[in-house]
Write a protein that holds these residues in place. Structure first.
Motif, PDB file in Angstrom:
ATOM      1  N   LEU A  12      -3.103   5.676 -10.648  1.00 27.21           N
ATOM      2  CA  LEU A  12      -3.407   4.268 -10.872  1.00 27.21           C
ATOM      3  C   LEU A  12      -2.078   3.530 -11.015  1.00 27.21           C
ATOM      4  O   LEU A  12      -1.480   3.484 -12.090  1.00 27.21           O
ATOM      5  N   VAL A  13      -1.622   2.969  -9.916  1.00 25.60           N
ATOM      6  CA  VAL A  13      -0.264   2.442  -9.815  1.00 25.60           C
ATOM      7  C   VAL A  13      -0.207   0.983 -10.249  1.00 25.60           C
ATOM      8  O   VAL A  13      -1.063   0.182  -9.882  1.00 25.60           O
ATOM      9  N   VAL A  14       0.839   0.645 -11.002  1.00 29.25           N
ATOM     10  CA  VAL A  14       1.134  -0.740 -11.380  1.00 29.25           C
ATOM     11  C   VAL A  14       2.474  -1.102 -10.737  1.00 29.25           C
ATOM     12  O   VAL A  14       3.480  -0.449 -10.990  1.00 29.25           O
ATOM     13  N   ARG A  15       2.468  -2.125  -9.886  1.00 26.80           N
ATOM     14  CA  ARG A  15       3.702  -2.566  -9.236  1.00 26.80           C
ATOM     15  C   ARG A  15       4.506  -3.438 -10.180  1.00 26.80           C
ATOM     16  O   ARG A  15       4.030  -4.448 -10.662  1.00 26.80           O
ATOM     17  N   LEU A  16       5.759  -3.052 -10.429  1.00 23.35           N
ATOM     18  CA  LEU A  16       6.638  -3.817 -11.312  1.00 23.35           C
ATOM     19  C   LEU A  16       7.577  -4.731 -10.545  1.00 23.35           C
ATOM     20  O   LEU A  16       7.944  -5.799 -11.029  1.00 23.35           O
ATOM     21  N   SER A  17       7.993  -4.319  -9.366  1.00 25.89           N
ATOM     22  CA  SER A  17       8.818  -5.177  -8.514  1.00 25.89           C
ATOM     23  C   SER A  17       8.547  -4.823  -7.061  1.00 25.89           C
ATOM     24  O   SER A  17       8.208  -3.681  -6.733  1.00 25.89           O
ATOM     25  N   SER A  47       9.769  -0.972  -7.637  1.00 30.73           N
ATOM     26  CA  SER A  47       9.542  -0.088  -8.784  1.00 30.73           C
ATOM     27  C   SER A  47       8.073  -0.138  -9.188  1.00 30.73           C
ATOM     28  O   SER A  47       7.422  -1.181  -9.097  1.00 30.73           O
ATOM     29  N   VAL A  48       7.578   1.005  -9.621  1.00 28.54           N
ATOM     30  CA  VAL A  48       6.183   1.124 -10.033  1.00 28.54           C
ATOM     31  C   VAL A  48       6.098   1.942 -11.314  1.00 28.54           C
ATOM     32  O   VAL A  48       7.018   2.664 -11.679  1.00 28.54           O
ATOM     33  N   ASP A  49       4.994   1.800 -11.992  1.00 28.76           N
ATOM     34  CA  ASP A  49       4.634   2.677 -13.107  1.00 28.76           C
ATOM     35  C   ASP A  49       3.185   3.070 -12.887  1.00 28.76           C
ATOM     36  O   ASP A  49       2.540   2.575 -11.944  1.00 28.76           O
ATOM     37  N   ASP A  97       0.817  -1.214   0.000  1.00 24.06           N
ATOM     38  CA  ASP A  97       0.000   0.000   0.000  1.00 24.06           C
ATOM     39  C   ASP A  97       0.853   1.269   0.000  1.00 24.06           C
ATOM     40  O   ASP A  97       0.549   2.239  -0.695  1.00 24.06           O
ATOM     41  N   VAL A  98       1.908   1.274   0.791  1.00 25.47           N
ATOM     42  CA  VAL A  98       2.644   2.522   1.043  1.00 25.47           C
ATOM     43  C   VAL A  98       3.286   3.068  -0.225  1.00 25.47           C
ATOM     44  O   VAL A  98       3.206   4.267  -0.504  1.00 25.47           O
ATOM     45  N   ILE A  99       3.931   2.215  -1.003  1.00 19.64           N
ATOM     46  CA  ILE A  99       4.599   2.728  -2.203  1.00 19.64           C
ATOM     47  C   ILE A  99       3.580   3.312  -3.182  1.00 19.64           C
ATOM     48  O   ILE A  99       3.829   4.334  -3.825  1.00 19.64           O
ATOM     49  N   ALA A 100       2.407   2.690  -3.289  1.00 22.05           N
ATOM     50  CA  ALA A 100       1.356   3.213  -4.166  1.00 22.05           C
ATOM     51  C   ALA A 100       0.816   4.537  -3.632  1.00 22.05           C
ATOM     52  O   ALA A 100       0.591   5.486  -4.397  1.00 22.05           O
ATOM     53  N   GLN A 101       0.600   4.616  -2.331  1.00 18.58           N
ATOM     54  CA  GLN A 101       0.100   5.851  -1.728  1.00 18.58           C
ATOM     55  C   GLN A 101       1.108   6.991  -1.861  1.00 18.58           C
ATOM     56  O   GLN A 101       0.737   8.148  -2.023  1.00 18.58           O
TER      57      GLN A 101
END
Length: 217
Positions: A81-86, A94-96, A72-76
């Motif tokens: 609209l977050v996509v978790r890559l790793s 990492s996110v996009d 949750d924290v990295i997206a917040q």
């Protein structure tokens, strides 16, 4: 979990008050948001000079240690609209993002669902990991809002997390022209469009996608 952040970051005794406008235990990331907002406030109050990633890492560590969530924290911290890559904390994982406007999201909540119990059940987590990897691969082939919601619902059903009542709610929203899926992890459904259809299944809570992520006001 907020207490863990305070104990880690605050150089002296401090009182933290958190105002929450969403239900607890319903998959809205309230524990991560409480830890992250507290970390930002403590960083500012005590001039700790942490970057946004540093603040996020402290909150992420507290959430993992508390067993209340993993991502949750990295997206917040990023917003949108977050996509978790790793996997990993801010600055490590990492996110996009899928570009979207500040969409209105409607939700209904039937009750809490223990994230800690789900994360600690090996058999459930095997299904979650398997279906999560499959859904992420499919999403990255065509990263759109429509695909995100449809794959989210596929994941909820195939992993065994979806509750029986959710099928009817999702179908009703889709029949009215909207899109819907399960809130992760909660006994709750979110929808983009179709709010009137969703209201047949409970009281509707509305919010908007925040594109800027966490910060200070």
């Amino acid at each position: 979990m907020t207490r863990r952040v305070v104990e880690r970051l605050a150089p002296e005794h401090v009182r933290v008050e958190t105002e929450l406008s969403m239900p607890l235990g319903a998959g809205f990331g309230a524990s991560g948001a409480g830890a992250l907002s507290s970390a930002y406030a403590i960083n500012e109050a005590f001039s700790l000079a942490l970057t946004a990633d540093g603040v996020g890492e402290a909150a992420h560590g507290a959430e993992v240690a508390s067993g209340t969530g993993l991502g949750d924290v990295i997206a917040q911290n990023v917003g949108g609209l977050v996509v978790r890559l790793s996997a990993g904390a801010p600055g490590v994982g990492s996110v996009d993002r899928i570009p979207v406007p500040p969409l209105r999201i409607d939700c209904i909540v039937r009750g809490p669902l223990s994230t800690e119990e789900v994360l600690s059940d090996p058999s459930v987590m095997r299904g979650v990991n398997r279906e999560g990897e499959r859904a992420l691969k499919e999403l990255l082939r065509r990263p759109t809002l429509d695909r995100f919601v449809s794959l989210s619902w596929e994941f909820a059903r195939r992993s065994g997390l979806a509750r029986d009542w959710m099928e009817d709610a999702v179908e009703a929203v889709e029949a009215s022209g909207g899109m819907a899926s399960m809130v992760m992890l909660g006994d709750a459904v979110f929808a983009v469009g179709g709010a009137e259809a969703l209201a047949e299944f409970g009281d509707v809570i509305s919010a908007k996608v925040c594109l800027g992520g966490a910060g200070l006001e």
